[in-house]
Design a protein around this motif. Sequence first.
Motif, PDB file in Angstrom:
ATOM      1  N   VAL A   1       0.845  -1.199   0.000  1.00 20.90           N
ATOM      2  CA  VAL A   1       0.000   0.000   0.000  1.00 20.90           C
ATOM      3  C   VAL A   1       0.878   1.246   0.000  1.00 20.90           C
ATOM      4  N   ALA A   2       1.932   1.234   0.755  1.00 22.46           N
ATOM      5  CA  ALA A   2       2.826   2.386   0.837  1.00 22.46           C
ATOM      6  C   ALA A   2       3.556   2.633  -0.477  1.00 22.46           C
ATOM      7  N   THR A   3       3.818   1.579  -1.239  1.00 19.56           N
ATOM      8  CA  THR A   3       4.508   1.783  -2.510  1.00 19.56           C
ATOM      9  C   THR A   3       3.582   2.363  -3.559  1.00 19.56           C
ATOM     10  N   SER A   4       2.281   2.071  -3.488  1.00 22.99           N
ATOM     11  CA  SER A   4       1.350   2.599  -4.483  1.00 22.99           C
ATOM     12  C   SER A   4       0.917   4.023  -4.148  1.00 22.99           C
ATOM     13  N   ASP A   5       0.658   4.329  -2.856  1.00 25.27           N
ATOM     14  CA  ASP A   5       0.244   5.671  -2.456  1.00 25.27           C
ATOM     15  C   ASP A   5       0.835   5.977  -1.081  1.00 25.27           C
ATOM     16  N   PRO A   6       1.969   6.661  -1.037  1.00 25.89           N
ATOM     17  CA  PRO A   6       2.639   6.885   0.247  1.00 25.89           C
ATOM     18  C   PRO A   6       1.997   7.981   1.114  1.00 25.89           C
TER      19      PRO A   6
ATOM     20  N   VAL B   1       0.392   6.816   4.490  1.00 26.72           N
ATOM     21  CA  VAL B   1       1.423   6.312   5.393  1.00 26.72           C
ATOM     22  C   VAL B   1       2.209   7.473   5.980  1.00 26.72           C
ATOM     23  N   GLU B   2       2.544   8.460   5.150  1.00 27.22           N
ATOM     24  CA  GLU B   2       3.248   9.643   5.641  1.00 27.22           C
ATOM     25  C   GLU B   2       2.388  10.418   6.632  1.00 27.22           C
ATOM     26  N   ALA B   3       1.096  10.541   6.357  1.00 27.73           N
ATOM     27  CA  ALA B   3       0.201  11.253   7.270  1.00 27.73           C
ATOM     28  C   ALA B   3       0.119  10.541   8.613  1.00 27.73           C
TER      29      ALA B   3
END
Length: 86
Positions: free
Chosen positions: A45-50, A53-55
């Motif tokens: 999930v983090a590789t497709s839309d980070p 995850v950053e939030a």
Amino acid sequence: MTYISRLALPLILTLAACGGQGDYPELLPTSELLAEPDVPDHATVATSDPAPVEAATNARAEALRARAQALKVPVVDPSLYDAANR
């Protein structure tokens, strides 16, 4: 203890520490060392839309900063400190 035995003791201890350790660890080829890492399934999930995850990471960091700031209080209550210094 004679002079010779004093010199021999460190030599014997050094040699005893060197033996019986086994073989060297297996070396990896350079191509394997430099290859892109395998991304675990839970991290795709983090590789497709980070952004989410950053939030979440930034929110956790802010919560930890707020907690650390709340812990920066005097150890001794100032009124007790003043009473002790009278």
